[in-house]
Every structure is written in structure tokens, then in C-alpha cells.
Motif scaffolding. Sequence first.
Motif, short mmCIF file in Angstrom:
data_model
loop_
_atom_site.label_atom_id
_atom_site.label_comp_id
_atom_site.label_asym_id
_atom_site.label_seq_id
_atom_site.Cartn_x
_atom_site.Cartn_y
_atom_site.Cartn_z
N UNK A 190 40.43 47.43 42.04
CA UNK A 190 41.75 46.88 41.72
C UNK A 190 42.56 46.60 42.98
N UNK A 191 42.39 47.39 44.02
CA UNK A 191 43.09 47.09 45.28
C UNK A 191 42.72 45.69 45.75
N UNK A 192 41.43 45.37 45.68
CA UNK A 192 40.98 44.03 46.06
C UNK A 192 41.49 42.97 45.09
N UNK A 193 41.48 43.28 43.79
CA UNK A 193 41.97 42.31 42.80
C UNK A 193 43.46 42.04 42.95
N UNK A 194 44.20 43.01 43.47
CA UNK A 194 45.62 42.79 43.74
C UNK A 194 45.83 42.03 45.05
#
Length: 140
Positions: free
Chosen positions: A17-21
Motif C-alpha cells: 500500500x505504501x507503493x500504491x499510495x
Amino acid sequence: MYLWVKAFHIIAVVTWFAGLFYLPRLFVYHAMSSDTVSHERFCIMERKLYRGIMQPSMVATLLLGGWLLHLNPGWLSMGWLHVKLGLVLLLLGYHHLCGAQLKAFARGENARGHVFYRWFNEVPVLFLLAIVLLVVIKPF
């Protein structure tokens, strides 16, 4: 064993999710840039984030989630898990859509402006909210 698998699954989800954000946020800045140096820098940052962090985190999330299901097969009869897995499938689509956008930027074929990417950047928030609420509350 279960708690170790669960802990590493949560770590993988957080990393994914860090990457998706962050990747769509890079798209915002990339869409606003106009010089060659910035374009090349954003392409490198986006590619490294996608291939080096997001892809491995996604794979780890899926493998560890599958392992959790193997350890708890009774969950497969619960409605909340079916909805969660449906959301995970949609999230996989979003992930791959991010990859397609990354390639379009790299080819110099981006046709969207920064405002689109600002909205696009909010999509993973909705997934995160829904998935966490389903897992914690288990409404059905």
C-alpha cells in the motif's frame, strides 16, 4: 506459526500500500513536469518503486494471504472474506493499471493531466478502508 505468517502478511500489505499510495503521487508530479531531466528522473523513480517494492510486496501479500487461508480454511465459508477477496482482485487490477501508466509515461505517451492523477491517487485509500474494516469487523 500462524502469528508469524499473519505478521509478515501485514508487513507485506503495508509495504504494498505504501507503493500504491506513492506511485500515483509520482504520476502527479511527473504529469506536471516538462523538462527532459525531470521526465527521466521520474521514470527511474517510478520503475524502481514498481519493480523493486510494489511487485515483490504484492507477491508476498498474495502468497502469505494464501498461506493464512490454508491455515484457516473455515474463513472460505464467511461472506466478509469473499468481499475482501473481490476487493483484492480489484486492487490487483489497480496495481496493473499503475504499471500500464508507468509504461505510458516511459514511452512519452501520457495523455492525462495532474488533476486526473490526484483523483487516481485516492483510489487505494478506498480499498484500504474497505479491506481493513472487513477484516476487523467481519460484518457477515
